[in-house]
Structures are given as structure tokens and as C-alpha cells.
Design an enzyme around this catalytic site. Sequence first.
Site, PDB file in Angstrom:
ATOM      1  N   LYS A 114      23.674 -20.659   4.982  1.00 22.25           N
ATOM      2  CA  LYS A 114      24.916 -21.356   4.230  1.00 22.25           C
ATOM      3  C   LYS A 114      24.349 -21.783   2.835  1.00 22.25           C
ATOM      4  CE  LYS A 114      23.331 -26.067   5.715  1.00 22.25           C
ATOM      5  NZ  LYS A 114      23.538 -27.369   6.428  1.00 22.25           N
TER       6      LYS A 114
ATOM      7  N   HIS B  53       0.686  -1.138   0.012  1.00 25.63           N
ATOM      8  CA  HIS B  53      -0.039   0.123  -0.017  1.00 25.63           C
ATOM      9  C   HIS B  53       0.944   1.237   0.142  1.00 25.63           C
ATOM     10  CE1 HIS B  53      -4.084  -1.655   0.545  1.00 25.63           C
ATOM     11  NE2 HIS B  53      -3.249  -2.815   0.986  1.00 25.63           N
TER      12      HIS B  53
ATOM     13  N   THR C 247      13.270 -10.105   2.749  1.00 25.78           N
ATOM     14  CA  THR C 247      13.626  -8.862   2.366  1.00 25.78           C
ATOM     15  C   THR C 247      14.550  -8.553   1.116  1.00 25.78           C
ATOM     16  OG1 THR C 247      15.104  -8.162   4.086  1.00 25.78           O
ATOM     17  CG2 THR C 247      12.722  -7.920   4.555  1.00 25.78           C
ATOM     18  N   LYS C 248      15.200  -9.420   0.850  1.00 29.72           N
ATOM     19  CA  LYS C 248      16.203  -9.335  -0.209  1.00 29.72           C
ATOM     20  C   LYS C 248      16.093 -10.740  -0.996  1.00 29.72           C
ATOM     21  CE  LYS C 248      19.513  -6.699   2.495  1.00 29.72           C
ATOM     22  NZ  LYS C 248      20.544  -6.601   3.198  1.00 29.72           N
TER      23      LYS C 248
END
Length: 196
Positions: A194, A124, A176-177
Site C-alpha cells: 500500500k 559475483h 528486487t525492484k
Amino acid sequence: MDNESVRAKLKDNPKLKKLIDWVIMNQVETRPRWFVRLLAPLYQHRGKHAVIHHSVRMDTPPYRKFSIGNYSVVESFACINNAVGDVEIGDYTRIGLHNTIIGPVKIGSHVNLAQGITVTALNHNFSDAGKRIDEQGVRTNPVTIEDDVWIGTNAVILPGITIGTHSVIAAGAVVTKDVPPHSLVAGVPAKVIKQI
């Protein structure tokens, strides 16, 4: 005339677009109206032996693509939403109990999503302090989950993320990545633990 041509014409005519959206989508429930949902088997692509359990909430209006590949399963009480972007699911993929998938999302083949996972390409807008958040609209950034991925219970995959092939996302991780191929990631925010 293909879907992209229709979308372009509707973009040039906002009044017509608003009318069609009102006819197809229930504006309070933000889901396709009951008569549109009855027609879903005509416009959804379901592969051979694909299973979508009856309790799944299929918010899939006909103006976006929804496809599920051969031998794939969407388990009970999941929610699939392609109202703002296509949702494509590959072959031999399992979408677990209580998962939420909000497009545009592309999920590869041989992917296993455990229970309670959120995969969303939607966010949003909220930057204008002079307007309510619900007046500012939404934006999307596609999510891609490549082949042979396992995502653990209650993980969250945020907009714009690509998860590389043969990767594992630990339970409860917030991704988030981008995740490189052959990686195990865990944590909030998720980090590569790992290579596998």
C-alpha cells in the site's frame, strides 16, 4: 590530485594497482590489513556525535569513501564494506545489530535499519561455465536508500535498488525492484502492499 584521478591512473597500470591492493588488503581475509585499520580515523569521515560500536567490522580501505553523518549510529556486530564502492550514511540514521552493508551504497538521513539486514550492491559474476565462480570477478550496481525509511528485521536489499523516501520495508522482505516513495513493501520478492 583527487581520488578519481588516482583511480584512473591505477586502472591504466594493472601491476601497480595489484601491488597497492596487496599492500592494503589481506588477500585471504579480504579486508584491510591491521595497520591500515589503525589509520581509519584519519581517512573516514565521521560526523558530530556519530557512534560506531567497537565490535563493528569496518572493511573500509582508504581508496574508497566512507562517511557517517551527525548523530548516526552503527550498532554492534555490523559489517561495513566499501572495498568495491563508497558507503555514505546520512544524519540521524541507525544501522542495526548484525547488519551488512556492501558498497556502493548511499543511505539518507533519518533512516532506521532493524537487525540482521543485508544491503549489498555487489554481485559475483558466474556466466562463464568454463571458469570457477571465484575466478570471474564481481560487479556492482549502486543502492540508494533515501531519507526517512524504515527497514524491518532480516530484510535483503539487492544491487541496483532505490528505496524512495518515507517508505517501509517489512521484516524478511527481499527487495528486487525499486520502491516508490511513500510505499509499504513486503514479501519474497517484495511487492508494494500500500501507499503510506
